[in-house]
Design a protein around this motif. Structure first.
Motif, PDB file in Angstrom:
ATOM      1  N   PHE A 196       7.205   9.438   8.422  1.00 30.50           N
ATOM      2  CA  PHE A 196       6.124   8.793   7.675  1.00 30.50           C
ATOM      3  C   PHE A 196       6.654   7.916   6.550  1.00 30.50           C
ATOM      4  CE2 PHE A 196       2.479   9.203   4.544  1.00 30.50           C
ATOM      5  CZ  PHE A 196       1.610   8.365   5.256  1.00 30.50           C
ATOM      6  N   SER A 197       7.800   8.273   5.988  1.00 32.08           N
ATOM      7  CA  SER A 197       8.453   7.531   4.908  1.00 32.08           C
ATOM      8  C   SER A 197       7.500   7.257   3.739  1.00 32.08           C
ATOM      9  CB  SER A 197       9.010   6.203   5.444  1.00 32.08           C
ATOM     10  OG  SER A 197       9.782   5.542   4.474  1.00 32.08           O
ATOM     11  N   PRO A 198       7.004   8.320   3.084  1.00 29.28           N
ATOM     12  CA  PRO A 198       6.018   8.136   2.015  1.00 29.28           C
ATOM     13  C   PRO A 198       6.643   7.713   0.696  1.00 29.28           C
ATOM     14  CG  PRO A 198       6.553  10.446   2.203  1.00 29.28           C
ATOM     15  CD  PRO A 198       7.339   9.743   3.291  1.00 29.28           C
ATOM     16  N   GLN A 199       5.789   7.222  -0.212  1.00 29.89           N
ATOM     17  CA  GLN A 199       6.235   6.905  -1.568  1.00 29.89           C
ATOM     18  C   GLN A 199       5.979   8.069  -2.532  1.00 29.89           C
ATOM     19  OE1 GLN A 199       4.648   4.111   0.235  1.00 29.89           O
ATOM     20  NE2 GLN A 199       6.812   3.722   0.611  1.00 29.89           N
ATOM     21  N   LEU A 200       5.227   9.090  -2.077  1.00 31.45           N
ATOM     22  CA  LEU A 200       4.971  10.267  -2.904  1.00 31.45           C
ATOM     23  C   LEU A 200       4.601  11.435  -2.004  1.00 31.45           C
ATOM     24  CD1 LEU A 200       3.194  10.471  -6.311  1.00 31.45           C
ATOM     25  CD2 LEU A 200       2.338  11.948  -4.474  1.00 31.45           C
ATOM     26  N   VAL A 201       4.960  12.648  -2.440  1.00 31.89           N
ATOM     27  CA  VAL A 201       4.661  13.862  -1.671  1.00 31.89           C
ATOM     28  C   VAL A 201       3.853  14.823  -2.528  1.00 31.89           C
ATOM     29  CG1 VAL A 201       5.620  15.857  -0.458  1.00 31.89           C
ATOM     30  CG2 VAL A 201       6.778  13.634  -0.315  1.00 31.89           C
ATOM     31  N   LEU A 202       2.753  15.352  -1.959  1.00 39.67           N
ATOM     32  CA  LEU A 202       2.012  16.456  -2.559  1.00 39.67           C
ATOM     33  C   LEU A 202       2.412  17.709  -1.796  1.00 39.67           C
ATOM     34  CD1 LEU A 202      -1.567  14.905  -2.940  1.00 39.67           C
ATOM     35  CD2 LEU A 202       0.183  15.170  -4.702  1.00 39.67           C
ATOM     36  N   MET A 227       0.850  -1.191   0.000  1.00 32.95           N
ATOM     37  CA  MET A 227       0.000   0.000   0.000  1.00 32.95           C
ATOM     38  C   MET A 227       0.887   1.242   0.000  1.00 32.95           C
ATOM     39  SD  MET A 227      -2.838   1.240   2.783  1.00 32.95           S
ATOM     40  CE  MET A 227      -3.815  -0.235   2.565  1.00 32.95           C
ATOM     41  N   TYR A 228       0.665   2.135  -0.955  1.00 32.32           N
ATOM     42  CA  TYR A 228       1.471   3.337  -1.050  1.00 32.32           C
ATOM     43  C   TYR A 228       1.060   4.360   0.010  1.00 32.32           C
ATOM     44  CZ  TYR A 228       3.178   1.673  -5.559  1.00 32.32           C
ATOM     45  OH  TYR A 228       3.783   0.943  -6.561  1.00 32.32           O
ATOM     46  N   LYS A 229       2.055   5.095   0.510  1.00 35.06           N
ATOM     47  CA  LYS A 229       1.814   6.155   1.486  1.00 35.06           C
ATOM     48  C   LYS A 229       2.109   7.503   0.835  1.00 35.06           C
ATOM     49  CE  LYS A 229       4.632   4.537   4.627  1.00 35.06           C
ATOM     50  NZ  LYS A 229       5.349   4.437   5.909  1.00 35.06           N
ATOM     51  N   ILE A 230       1.198   8.449   1.028  1.00 33.08           N
ATOM     52  CA  ILE A 230       1.325   9.760   0.408  1.00 33.08           C
ATOM     53  C   ILE A 230       1.298  10.844   1.477  1.00 33.08           C
ATOM     54  CG2 ILE A 230       0.262  11.400  -1.205  1.00 33.08           C
ATOM     55  CD1 ILE A 230      -0.901   8.906  -2.659  1.00 33.08           C
ATOM     56  N   LEU A 231       2.295  11.706   1.454  1.00 29.36           N
ATOM     57  CA  LEU A 231       2.388  12.808   2.406  1.00 29.36           C
ATOM     58  C   LEU A 231       1.824  14.068   1.762  1.00 29.36           C
ATOM     59  CD1 LEU A 231       3.487  13.756   5.209  1.00 29.36           C
ATOM     60  CD2 LEU A 231       5.560  14.455   3.985  1.00 29.36           C
ATOM     61  N   VAL A 232       0.884  14.719   2.454  1.00 31.48           N
ATOM     62  CA  VAL A 232       0.252  15.938   1.956  1.00 31.48           C
ATOM     63  C   VAL A 232       0.787  17.129   2.742  1.00 31.48           C
ATOM     64  CG1 VAL A 232      -1.929  17.145   1.559  1.00 31.48           C
ATOM     65  CG2 VAL A 232      -1.825  14.643   1.341  1.00 31.48           C
ATOM     66  N   VAL A 233       1.445  18.055   2.041  1.00 31.14           N
ATOM     67  CA  VAL A 233       1.992  19.261   2.675  1.00 31.14           C
ATOM     68  C   VAL A 233       1.171  20.441   2.168  1.00 31.14           C
ATOM     69  CG1 VAL A 233       4.084  20.552   3.214  1.00 31.14           C
ATOM     70  CG2 VAL A 233       4.252  18.132   2.577  1.00 31.14           C
ATOM     71  N   GLU A 234       0.075  20.729   2.848  1.00 30.85           N
ATOM     72  CA  GLU A 234      -0.898  21.746   2.437  1.00 30.85           C
ATOM     73  C   GLU A 234      -1.447  22.408   3.699  1.00 30.85           C
ATOM     74  OE1 GLU A 234      -3.142  24.277   1.273  1.00 30.85           O
ATOM     75  OE2 GLU A 234      -2.718  23.090  -0.537  1.00 30.85           O
ATOM     76  N   PHE A 284      -5.175   4.118  -0.638  1.00 30.81           N
ATOM     77  CA  PHE A 284      -3.838   4.530  -0.243  1.00 30.81           C
ATOM     78  C   PHE A 284      -3.853   5.059   1.201  1.00 30.81           C
ATOM     79  CE2 PHE A 284      -3.929   5.270  -4.888  1.00 30.81           C
ATOM     80  CZ  PHE A 284      -2.907   4.416  -5.270  1.00 30.81           C
ATOM     81  N   THR A 285      -2.695   5.145   1.803  1.00 30.06           N
ATOM     82  CA  THR A 285      -2.546   5.758   3.119  1.00 30.06           C
ATOM     83  C   THR A 285      -2.077   7.200   2.923  1.00 30.06           C
ATOM     84  OG1 THR A 285      -1.967   3.653   4.155  1.00 30.06           O
ATOM     85  CG2 THR A 285      -1.347   5.651   5.332  1.00 30.06           C
ATOM     86  N   ALA A 286      -2.731   8.136   3.607  1.00 31.29           N
ATOM     87  CA  ALA A 286      -2.360   9.547   3.462  1.00 31.29           C
ATOM     88  C   ALA A 286      -2.168  10.180   4.830  1.00 31.29           C
ATOM     89  CB  ALA A 286      -3.431  10.300   2.677  1.00 31.29           C
ATOM     90  N   HIS A 287      -1.207  11.086   4.903  1.00 27.23           N
ATOM     91  CA  HIS A 287      -0.929  11.816   6.142  1.00 27.23           C
ATOM     92  C   HIS A 287      -0.681  13.271   5.794  1.00 27.23           C
ATOM     93  CE1 HIS A 287       0.782  12.996   9.995  1.00 27.23           C
ATOM     94  NE2 HIS A 287       1.861  13.431   9.361  1.00 27.23           N
TER      95      HIS A 287
END
Length: 223
Positions: free
Chosen positions: A44-50, A1-8, A26-29
């Motif tokens: 968090f060690s995400p696989q993608l960052v927004l 499961m991919y983890k995505i970090l949201v910086v907003e 997906f998992t989002a933080h």
């Protein structure tokens, strides 16, 4: 499961993005402390960052450059500042894509999925392992905590990778020695102890003092 970090920093937008990402499985933080974006990234060690451009304290360009010092994880900028110069600056800082606000969540999700496929399905899985506030790049044998990094030997790298992969759980000495034997090098009990001691010393040099705990007669664990 991919983890995505949201910086907003807009709570309404952030909540909508997180909810939509989670609806796709997906998992989002969402980052909570905009002074400590890199710390939350490592934890968090995400696989993608927004990543938004306009943020409190430091802008998105700054945090993109900080993340790029420790990781090659894909980064998508999301911003209402969609002029060509902002897009150029985002790419120059290390961004992989740019989505202008206001955007349709389905379009954003399509870009996320496309970038994840390009990065991981075609190029293989990430070499990054994060746990306990540290980030290990197993490909380059570099461990990072905050803004400090240090290079590990191949054996130290294998030991730390194994402990982080089993974070919070005991790893027997036999398991660790078997991991070291993958290099075709002879490793005995004493060699393992020496390598763990050296690894602890290197971790201390970047401010990590209590990550590895010894369970006498049994093995080690990352806490």
């Amino acid at each position: 499961m991919y983890k995505i970090l949201v910086v907003e920093d807009d709570a309404t937008i952030a909540a909508a993005i997180v909810q939509h990402i989670q609806s796709w499985g997906f998992t989002a933080h969402c980052v909570g402390d905009f002074r400590q974006v890199l710390t939350e990234f490592v934890q968090f060690s995400p696989q993608l960052v927004l990543l938004d451009i306009s943020l409190p304290f430091f802008n998105g360009y700054h945090w993109c450059e900080e993340i790029r010092k420790v990781s090659k994880v894909p980064i998508i900028f999301i911003s209402s500042a969609s002029e060509n110069m902002n897009i150029v600056m985002a790419v120059s800082a290390g961004g992989d894509d740019f989505v202008a606000k206001p955007f349709d969540l389905s379009v954003l999700m399509a870009k996320i999925q496309a970038l994840l496929r390009r990065t991981y399905d075609y190029a293989g899985q990430t070499d990054l392992i994060g746990y306990g506030g540290v980030l290990l790049d197993t490909g380059d044998c570099i461990v990072t905590c905050g803004d400090r990094s240090i290079e590990l030997s191949k054996n130290e790298n294998r030991i730390l990778a194994t402990l982080l992969e089993h974070g919070g759980s005991l790893v027997s000495r036999e398991t660790l020695m078997a991991r070291l034997w993958e290099s075709d090098a002879f490793v005995d009990e004493n060699t393992l102890s020496v390598n763990v001691a050296r690894l602890r010393k290197k971790l201390a040099e970047i401010g990590v003092h209590d990550l590895i705990q010894t369970k006498k007669g049994m093995g080690y664990m990352a806490v």
